[in-house]
Design a protein around this motif. Structure first.
Motif, PDB file in Angstrom:
ATOM      1  N   SER A   1       0.816  -1.217   0.000  1.00  0.00           N
ATOM      2  CA  SER A   1       0.000   0.000   0.000  1.00  0.00           C
ATOM      3  C   SER A   1       0.848   1.265   0.000  1.00  0.00           C
ATOM      4  CB  SER A   1      -0.978   0.001   1.175  1.00  0.00           C
ATOM      5  OG  SER A   1      -0.287   0.044   2.393  1.00  0.00           O
ATOM      6  N   SER A   2       2.132   1.147   0.353  1.00  0.00           N
ATOM      7  CA  SER A   2       2.993   2.331   0.332  1.00  0.00           C
ATOM      8  C   SER A   2       3.548   2.602  -1.061  1.00  0.00           C
ATOM      9  CB  SER A   2       4.142   2.189   1.337  1.00  0.00           C
ATOM     10  OG  SER A   2       5.087   1.242   0.894  1.00  0.00           O
TER      11      SER A   2
ATOM     12  N   HIS B   1       1.148  -8.246  -9.411  1.00  0.00           N
ATOM     13  CA  HIS B   1       0.221  -9.143  -8.719  1.00  0.00           C
ATOM     14  C   HIS B   1       0.738  -9.301  -7.296  1.00  0.00           C
ATOM     15  CE1 HIS B   1      -1.563 -10.187 -12.604  1.00  0.00           C
ATOM     16  NE2 HIS B   1      -0.317 -10.030 -13.033  1.00  0.00           N
ATOM     17  N   HIS B   2      -0.119  -9.073  -6.325  1.00  0.00           N
ATOM     18  CA  HIS B   2       0.312  -9.053  -4.926  1.00  0.00           C
ATOM     19  C   HIS B   2      -0.106 -10.327  -4.209  1.00  0.00           C
ATOM     20  CE1 HIS B   2      -0.122  -7.389  -0.647  1.00  0.00           C
ATOM     21  NE2 HIS B   2       1.153  -7.615  -0.876  1.00  0.00           N
TER      22      HIS B   2
ATOM     23  N   ALA C   1      -1.099   4.607  -2.464  1.00  0.00           N
ATOM     24  CA  ALA C   1      -1.490   5.747  -1.636  1.00  0.00           C
ATOM     25  C   ALA C   1      -0.306   6.629  -1.243  1.00  0.00           C
ATOM     26  CB  ALA C   1      -2.215   5.257  -0.389  1.00  0.00           C
ATOM     27  N   GLU C   2       0.834   6.013  -1.007  1.00  0.00           N
ATOM     28  CA  GLU C   2       1.997   6.771  -0.547  1.00  0.00           C
ATOM     29  C   GLU C   2       3.209   6.471  -1.424  1.00  0.00           C
ATOM     30  OE1 GLU C   2       2.567   5.695   3.571  1.00  0.00           O
ATOM     31  OE2 GLU C   2       0.431   5.391   3.776  1.00  0.00           O
TER      32      GLU C   2
ATOM     33  N   GLY D   1       5.379   7.903  -3.001  1.00  0.00           N
ATOM     34  CA  GLY D   1       6.630   8.626  -2.805  1.00  0.00           C
ATOM     35  C   GLY D   1       7.391   8.190  -1.561  1.00  0.00           C
ATOM     36  N   GLN D   2       6.727   7.414  -0.685  1.00  0.00           N
ATOM     37  CA  GLN D   2       7.360   6.979   0.561  1.00  0.00           C
ATOM     38  C   GLN D   2       7.308   5.463   0.668  1.00  0.00           C
ATOM     39  OE1 GLN D   2       5.415   9.073   3.720  1.00  0.00           O
ATOM     40  NE2 GLN D   2       5.850  11.066   2.869  1.00  0.00           N
ATOM     41  N   MET D   3       7.752   4.808  -0.363  1.00  0.00           N
ATOM     42  CA  MET D   3       7.684   3.364  -0.447  1.00  0.00           C
ATOM     43  C   MET D   3       8.486   2.696   0.653  1.00  0.00           C
ATOM     44  SD  MET D   3       8.339   1.210  -3.862  1.00  0.00           S
ATOM     45  CE  MET D   3       9.996   1.854  -3.858  1.00  0.00           C
ATOM     46  N   ARG D   4       7.934   1.593   1.180  1.00  0.00           N
ATOM     47  CA  ARG D   4       8.625   0.804   2.206  1.00  0.00           C
ATOM     48  C   ARG D   4       8.899  -0.577   1.692  1.00  0.00           C
ATOM     49  NH1 ARG D   4       4.404   1.920   6.942  1.00  0.00           N
ATOM     50  NH2 ARG D   4       3.271   3.094   5.482  1.00  0.00           N
TER      51      ARG D   4
END
Length: 113
Positions: free
Chosen positions: A35-36, A43-44, A107-108, A110-113
Protein backbone atom coordinates in the motif's frame (compact mmCIF):
# COMPACT_ATOMS: atom_id res chain seq x y z
CA UNK A 1 16.32 -11.13 -23.89
CA UNK A 2 15.75 -14.51 -22.28
CA UNK A 3 16.71 -15.58 -18.81
CA UNK A 4 17.05 -18.99 -17.30
CA UNK A 5 14.74 -19.81 -14.40
CA UNK A 6 16.35 -18.84 -11.12
CA UNK A 7 18.45 -16.05 -12.59
CA UNK A 8 18.28 -12.44 -11.51
CA UNK A 9 17.20 -9.65 -13.83
CA UNK A 10 17.98 -6.01 -13.30
CA UNK A 11 15.14 -3.68 -12.44
CA UNK A 12 15.58 -1.99 -15.82
CA UNK A 13 15.23 -5.32 -17.63
CA UNK A 14 12.19 -6.19 -15.53
CA UNK A 15 10.51 -2.86 -16.28
CA UNK A 16 10.86 -3.47 -20.04
CA UNK A 17 9.90 -7.14 -19.93
CA UNK A 18 6.85 -6.56 -17.72
CA UNK A 19 5.70 -3.76 -20.03
CA UNK A 20 6.01 -6.06 -23.05
CA UNK A 21 4.10 -8.87 -21.33
CA UNK A 22 7.12 -11.17 -21.26
CA UNK A 23 7.16 -11.29 -17.44
CA UNK A 24 4.36 -11.62 -14.88
CA UNK A 25 5.36 -9.46 -11.91
CA UNK A 26 4.75 -11.01 -8.48
CA UNK A 27 5.15 -8.71 -5.48
CA UNK A 28 5.67 -10.75 -2.30
CA UNK A 29 5.83 -7.85 0.16
CA UNK A 30 3.46 -7.45 3.09
CA UNK A 31 0.19 -5.50 2.76
CA UNK A 32 1.59 -2.34 4.39
CA UNK A 33 4.54 -2.35 1.98
CA UNK A 34 2.26 -2.88 -1.03
CA UNK A 35 0.00 0.00 0.00
CA UNK A 36 2.99 2.33 0.33
CA UNK A 37 3.72 1.89 -3.38
CA UNK A 38 3.91 -0.85 -5.98
CA UNK A 39 4.50 -1.36 -9.68
CA UNK A 40 1.42 -0.89 -11.85
CA UNK A 41 0.10 -4.25 -12.99
CA UNK A 42 1.97 -6.20 -10.32
CA UNK A 43 0.22 -9.14 -8.72
CA UNK A 44 0.31 -9.05 -4.93
CA UNK A 45 0.66 -12.25 -2.94
CA UNK A 46 2.44 -11.69 0.39
CA UNK A 47 5.15 -14.23 1.14
CA UNK A 48 3.17 -15.73 4.02
CA UNK A 49 0.16 -16.41 1.76
CA UNK A 50 2.03 -17.83 -1.21
CA UNK A 51 1.54 -21.48 -0.31
CA UNK A 52 -2.22 -21.03 0.02
CA UNK A 53 -2.49 -18.94 -3.14
CA UNK A 54 -0.15 -20.89 -5.41
CA UNK A 55 -3.07 -21.63 -7.73
CA UNK A 56 -3.09 -17.95 -8.74
CA UNK A 57 0.37 -18.26 -10.32
CA UNK A 58 0.60 -18.64 -14.09
CA UNK A 59 2.39 -21.60 -15.63
CA UNK A 60 2.61 -20.18 -19.15
CA UNK A 61 4.79 -17.12 -18.58
CA UNK A 62 7.94 -16.36 -16.60
CA UNK A 63 7.23 -14.96 -13.14
CA UNK A 64 9.41 -12.04 -12.02
CA UNK A 65 9.48 -11.96 -8.22
CA UNK A 66 9.98 -8.63 -6.45
CA UNK A 67 10.09 -7.48 -2.83
CA UNK A 68 11.55 -4.41 -1.15
CA UNK A 69 15.30 -4.90 -1.72
CA UNK A 70 15.63 -8.47 -2.99
CA UNK A 71 16.08 -10.86 -0.07
CA UNK A 72 12.56 -12.33 0.05
CA UNK A 73 12.22 -12.36 -3.72
CA UNK A 74 15.41 -14.42 -4.08
CA UNK A 75 14.03 -16.98 -1.62
CA UNK A 76 10.66 -17.13 -3.40
CA UNK A 77 12.30 -17.37 -6.82
CA UNK A 78 14.33 -20.39 -5.68
CA UNK A 79 11.22 -22.05 -4.23
CA UNK A 80 9.21 -21.45 -7.41
CA UNK A 81 11.98 -22.86 -9.60
CA UNK A 82 12.14 -25.91 -7.32
CA UNK A 83 8.36 -26.27 -7.88
CA UNK A 84 8.89 -26.20 -11.68
CA UNK A 85 7.78 -22.62 -12.32
CA UNK A 86 9.78 -20.40 -14.65
CA UNK A 87 10.75 -17.60 -12.25
CA UNK A 88 13.39 -14.91 -12.06
CA UNK A 89 14.37 -12.55 -9.28
CA UNK A 90 14.23 -8.77 -9.69
CA UNK A 91 17.58 -7.73 -8.23
CA UNK A 92 17.33 -4.83 -5.80
CA UNK A 93 13.56 -5.08 -5.47
CA UNK A 94 11.21 -2.11 -5.52
CA UNK A 95 14.03 0.20 -4.42
CA UNK A 96 15.89 -0.61 -7.66
CA UNK A 97 12.64 -0.56 -9.67
CA UNK A 98 11.92 3.00 -8.61
CA UNK A 99 15.56 4.09 -8.98
CA UNK A 100 15.53 2.69 -12.54
CA UNK A 101 12.57 4.85 -13.49
CA UNK A 102 9.85 2.27 -13.01
CA UNK A 103 6.40 3.63 -12.29
CA UNK A 104 5.11 3.27 -8.74
CA UNK A 105 1.46 3.64 -7.78
CA UNK A 106 -0.26 3.52 -4.42
CA UNK A 107 -1.49 5.75 -1.64
CA UNK A 108 2.00 6.77 -0.55
CA UNK A 109 4.06 5.94 -3.63
CA UNK A 110 6.63 8.63 -2.80
CA UNK A 111 7.36 6.98 0.56
CA UNK A 112 7.68 3.36 -0.45
CA UNK A 113 8.62 0.80 2.21
Amino acid sequence: MTHEPGESVTAGEAISLVASGDLWLLDVREDFEWSSGHAPGAHHIPLGELGLRQGELPDDVTIAVICHVGQRSRMVTNALVDADYAAVDVAGGMVAWQASGGDVVGAEAGQMR
